[in-house]
Motif scaffolding. Structure first.
Motif, PDB file in Angstrom:
ATOM      1  N   TYR A   1      -2.797   0.537  15.007  1.00  0.00           N
ATOM      2  CA  TYR A   1      -4.099   1.101  14.663  1.00  0.00           C
ATOM      3  C   TYR A   1      -5.195   0.247  15.276  1.00  0.00           C
ATOM      4  CZ  TYR A   1      -1.349   3.480  11.102  1.00  0.00           C
ATOM      5  OH  TYR A   1      -0.411   4.232  10.463  1.00  0.00           O
ATOM      6  N   SER A   2      -6.350   0.859  15.466  1.00  0.00           N
ATOM      7  CA  SER A   2      -7.538   0.113  15.882  1.00  0.00           C
ATOM      8  C   SER A   2      -8.709   0.602  15.041  1.00  0.00           C
ATOM      9  CB  SER A   2      -7.807   0.297  17.377  1.00  0.00           C
ATOM     10  OG  SER A   2      -7.906   1.657  17.702  1.00  0.00           O
ATOM     11  N   LEU A   3      -9.829  -0.114  15.108  1.00  0.00           N
ATOM     12  CA  LEU A   3     -10.984   0.230  14.299  1.00  0.00           C
ATOM     13  C   LEU A   3     -11.506   1.605  14.684  1.00  0.00           C
ATOM     14  CD1 LEU A   3     -12.829  -3.200  14.386  1.00  0.00           C
ATOM     15  CD2 LEU A   3     -11.321  -2.320  12.604  1.00  0.00           C
ATOM     16  N   ALA A   4     -11.918   2.398  13.673  1.00  0.00           N
ATOM     17  CA  ALA A   4     -12.414   3.747  13.924  1.00  0.00           C
ATOM     18  C   ALA A   4     -13.783   3.718  14.591  1.00  0.00           C
ATOM     19  CB  ALA A   4     -12.487   4.531  12.617  1.00  0.00           C
ATOM     20  N   GLY A   5     -14.551   2.680  14.346  1.00  0.00           N
ATOM     21  CA  GLY A   5     -15.877   2.539  14.937  1.00  0.00           C
ATOM     22  C   GLY A   5     -16.098   1.087  15.286  1.00  0.00           C
TER      23      GLY A   5
ATOM     24  N   GLU B   1     -17.429  -3.619  11.648  1.00  0.00           N
ATOM     25  CA  GLU B   1     -18.483  -3.645  10.638  1.00  0.00           C
ATOM     26  C   GLU B   1     -18.580  -4.971   9.915  1.00  0.00           C
ATOM     27  OE1 GLU B   1     -17.583  -0.309   8.148  1.00  0.00           O
ATOM     28  OE2 GLU B   1     -17.996   1.133   9.735  1.00  0.00           O
ATOM     29  N   ARG B   2     -17.732  -5.916  10.279  1.00  0.00           N
ATOM     30  CA  ARG B   2     -17.820  -7.217   9.628  1.00  0.00           C
ATOM     31  C   ARG B   2     -19.106  -7.898  10.068  1.00  0.00           C
ATOM     32  NH1 ARG B   2     -11.747  -8.970  10.989  1.00  0.00           N
ATOM     33  NH2 ARG B   2     -12.351  -7.946  12.892  1.00  0.00           N
ATOM     34  N   PRO B   3     -19.775  -8.606   9.162  1.00  0.00           N
ATOM     35  CA  PRO B   3     -21.050  -9.235   9.510  1.00  0.00           C
ATOM     36  C   PRO B   3     -20.906 -10.194  10.683  1.00  0.00           C
ATOM     37  CG  PRO B   3     -20.598  -9.438   7.160  1.00  0.00           C
ATOM     38  CD  PRO B   3     -19.371  -8.869   7.804  1.00  0.00           C
TER      39      PRO B   3
ATOM     40  N   ALA C   1      -6.794  -2.042   4.746  1.00  0.00           N
ATOM     41  CA  ALA C   1      -6.983  -3.144   3.800  1.00  0.00           C
ATOM     42  C   ALA C   1      -7.171  -4.463   4.547  1.00  0.00           C
ATOM     43  CB  ALA C   1      -5.782  -3.233   2.855  1.00  0.00           C
ATOM     44  N   THR C   2      -6.467  -4.656   5.630  1.00  0.00           N
ATOM     45  CA  THR C   2      -6.600  -5.867   6.437  1.00  0.00           C
ATOM     46  C   THR C   2      -7.895  -5.857   7.239  1.00  0.00           C
ATOM     47  OG1 THR C   2      -4.203  -6.064   6.608  1.00  0.00           O
ATOM     48  CG2 THR C   2      -5.512  -7.263   8.229  1.00  0.00           C
ATOM     49  N   ALA C   3      -8.238  -4.704   7.826  1.00  0.00           N
ATOM     50  CA  ALA C   3      -9.432  -4.595   8.665  1.00  0.00           C
ATOM     51  C   ALA C   3     -10.716  -4.598   7.843  1.00  0.00           C
ATOM     52  CB  ALA C   3      -9.366  -3.330   9.511  1.00  0.00           C
ATOM     53  N   GLY C   4     -10.629  -4.148   6.597  1.00  0.00           N
ATOM     54  CA  GLY C   4     -11.817  -4.049   5.763  1.00  0.00           C
ATOM     55  C   GLY C   4     -12.685  -2.856   6.119  1.00  0.00           C
ATOM     56  N   GLN C   5     -12.130  -1.917   6.854  1.00  0.00           N
ATOM     57  CA  GLN C   5     -12.846  -0.706   7.234  1.00  0.00           C
ATOM     58  C   GLN C   5     -11.855   0.318   7.746  1.00  0.00           C
ATOM     59  OE1 GLN C   5     -15.027  -3.098  10.204  1.00  0.00           O
ATOM     60  NE2 GLN C   5     -14.740  -1.366  11.569  1.00  0.00           N
ATOM     61  N   ARG C   6     -12.351   1.515   8.106  1.00  0.00           N
ATOM     62  CA  ARG C   6     -11.511   2.620   8.543  1.00  0.00           C
ATOM     63  C   ARG C   6     -10.857   2.327   9.898  1.00  0.00           C
ATOM     64  NH1 ARG C   6     -13.622   7.479  10.655  1.00  0.00           N
ATOM     65  NH2 ARG C   6     -11.903   8.903  10.781  1.00  0.00           N
ATOM     66  N   VAL C   7      -9.603   2.769  10.040  1.00  0.00           N
ATOM     67  CA  VAL C   7      -8.877   2.632  11.304  1.00  0.00           C
ATOM     68  C   VAL C   7      -8.340   3.991  11.736  1.00  0.00           C
ATOM     69  CG1 VAL C   7      -8.204   0.226  10.876  1.00  0.00           C
ATOM     70  CG2 VAL C   7      -6.666   2.080  10.204  1.00  0.00           C
ATOM     71  N   LEU C   8      -7.989   4.081  13.008  1.00  0.00           N
ATOM     72  CA  LEU C   8      -7.370   5.270  13.590  1.00  0.00           C
ATOM     73  C   LEU C   8      -6.159   4.822  14.410  1.00  0.00           C
ATOM     74  CD1 LEU C   8     -10.562   7.124  14.883  1.00  0.00           C
ATOM     75  CD2 LEU C   8      -9.173   7.729  12.899  1.00  0.00           C
ATOM     76  N   PRO C   9      -5.271   5.749  14.764  1.00  0.00           N
ATOM     77  CA  PRO C   9      -4.166   5.356  15.645  1.00  0.00           C
ATOM     78  C   PRO C   9      -4.715   4.700  16.915  1.00  0.00           C
ATOM     79  CG  PRO C   9      -3.753   7.521  14.739  1.00  0.00           C
ATOM     80  CD  PRO C   9      -5.153   7.141  14.327  1.00  0.00           C
TER      81      PRO C   9
ATOM     82  N   GLU D   1       0.844  -1.197   0.000  1.00  0.00           N
ATOM     83  CA  GLU D   1       0.000   0.000   0.000  1.00  0.00           C
ATOM     84  C   GLU D   1       0.872   1.237   0.000  1.00  0.00           C
ATOM     85  OE1 GLU D   1      -2.831   1.252  -0.447  1.00  0.00           O
ATOM     86  OE2 GLU D   1      -4.128  -0.493  -0.395  1.00  0.00           O
ATOM     87  N   ASN D   2       0.213   2.413  -0.119  1.00  0.00           N
ATOM     88  CA  ASN D   2       0.928   3.693  -0.128  1.00  0.00           C
ATOM     89  C   ASN D   2       1.406   4.123   1.253  1.00  0.00           C
ATOM     90  OD1 ASN D   2       0.679   4.115  -2.891  1.00  0.00           O
ATOM     91  ND2 ASN D   2      -1.367   4.954  -2.655  1.00  0.00           N
ATOM     92  N   ASP D   3       0.642   3.785   2.303  1.00  0.00           N
ATOM     93  CA  ASP D   3       1.040   4.165   3.655  1.00  0.00           C
ATOM     94  C   ASP D   3       0.553   3.111   4.642  1.00  0.00           C
ATOM     95  OD1 ASP D   3      -1.606   4.997   4.876  1.00  0.00           O
ATOM     96  OD2 ASP D   3      -1.511   6.469   3.258  1.00  0.00           O
ATOM     97  N   PRO D   4       1.087   3.118   5.869  1.00  0.00           N
ATOM     98  CA  PRO D   4       0.749   2.067   6.839  1.00  0.00           C
ATOM     99  C   PRO D   4      -0.722   2.052   7.243  1.00  0.00           C
ATOM    100  CG  PRO D   4       2.122   3.755   7.857  1.00  0.00           C
ATOM    101  CD  PRO D   4       2.097   4.042   6.403  1.00  0.00           C
ATOM    102  N   MET D   5      -1.369   3.229   7.309  1.00  0.00           N
ATOM    103  CA  MET D   5      -2.776   3.261   7.691  1.00  0.00           C
ATOM    104  C   MET D   5      -3.634   2.561   6.633  1.00  0.00           C
ATOM    105  SD  MET D   5      -5.275   6.421   8.770  1.00  0.00           S
ATOM    106  CE  MET D   5      -4.651   6.595  10.421  1.00  0.00           C
ATOM    107  N   LYS D   6      -3.330   2.785   5.370  1.00  0.00           N
ATOM    108  CA  LYS D   6      -4.067   2.116   4.296  1.00  0.00           C
ATOM    109  C   LYS D   6      -3.839   0.604   4.331  1.00  0.00           C
ATOM    110  CE  LYS D   6      -4.294   5.928   0.982  1.00  0.00           C
ATOM    111  NZ  LYS D   6      -5.673   6.243   1.131  1.00  0.00           N
ATOM    112  N   ALA D   7      -2.648   0.191   4.725  1.00  0.00           N
ATOM    113  CA  ALA D   7      -2.358  -1.245   4.857  1.00  0.00           C
ATOM    114  C   ALA D   7      -3.212  -1.849   5.970  1.00  0.00           C
ATOM    115  CB  ALA D   7      -0.875  -1.466   5.132  1.00  0.00           C
ATOM    116  N   ALA D   8      -3.344  -1.139   7.093  1.00  0.00           N
ATOM    117  CA  ALA D   8      -4.185  -1.626   8.195  1.00  0.00           C
ATOM    118  C   ALA D   8      -5.644  -1.664   7.762  1.00  0.00           C
ATOM    119  CB  ALA D   8      -4.007  -0.753   9.425  1.00  0.00           C
TER     120      ALA D   8
END
Length: 134
Positions: free
Chosen positions: A60-64, A67-69, A31-39, A22-29
């Motif tokens: 990183y941890s999940l932003a909310g 969201e996985r079913p 991509a693995t989480a399948g949703q938005r993450v935050l520090p 990926e372009n940056d580490p947050m995007k890599a996280a």
């Protein structure tokens, strides 16, 4: 693009690990989480991203909420069957099925997706499903 090693972690137990480009580490996280993450801020469910080229580690941890079913526990949710290769053995006590020590469910060792599911330290029992023929 950079190659990152991404680990999904519950508490201090790594439940999955893989390489993401990926372009940056947050995007890599993400991509693995399948949703938005935050520090990360002390959450039990988190993602460690390692950039070995830069000798840097990000958390990183999940932003909310996750969201996985929630009903993502059927065999078909794991994808198509992954057949293992049989090996020749003279052992009379070899089994094709074992009971998972975590959830107690029988695991068909000829289906690698079942084996991989039950290797996770935190997992639910897979729900039985009706398999329809062609």
């Amino acid at each position: 693009m950079t190659k990152y090693q991404v680990e999904e972690i519950y508490g201090e137990t790594v439940v999955s690990s893989g390489t993401v480009v990926e372009n940056d580490p947050m995007k890599a996280a993400e991509a693995t989480a399948g949703q938005r993450v935050l520090p990360r801020a002390r959450q039990d469910h988190w993602f460690r991203v390692v950039d070995e080229d830069q000798a840097a580690v990000y958390e990183y941890s999940l932003a909310g909420p996750d969201e996985r079913p929630e009903d993502w526990t059927k065999h078909s949710d794991l994808g198509s069957p992954i057949g293992g290769h049989e090996r020749e053995s003279d052992a009379a006590d070899e089994q094709d099925v074992y009971n998972c020590p975590i959830c107690g469910q029988p695991v068909d060792m000829h289906d690698l997706r079942q084996v991989m599911w039950h290797e996770q330290s935190r997992h639910e029992r897979l729900k039985p499903e009706v398999v329809k023929g062609p």
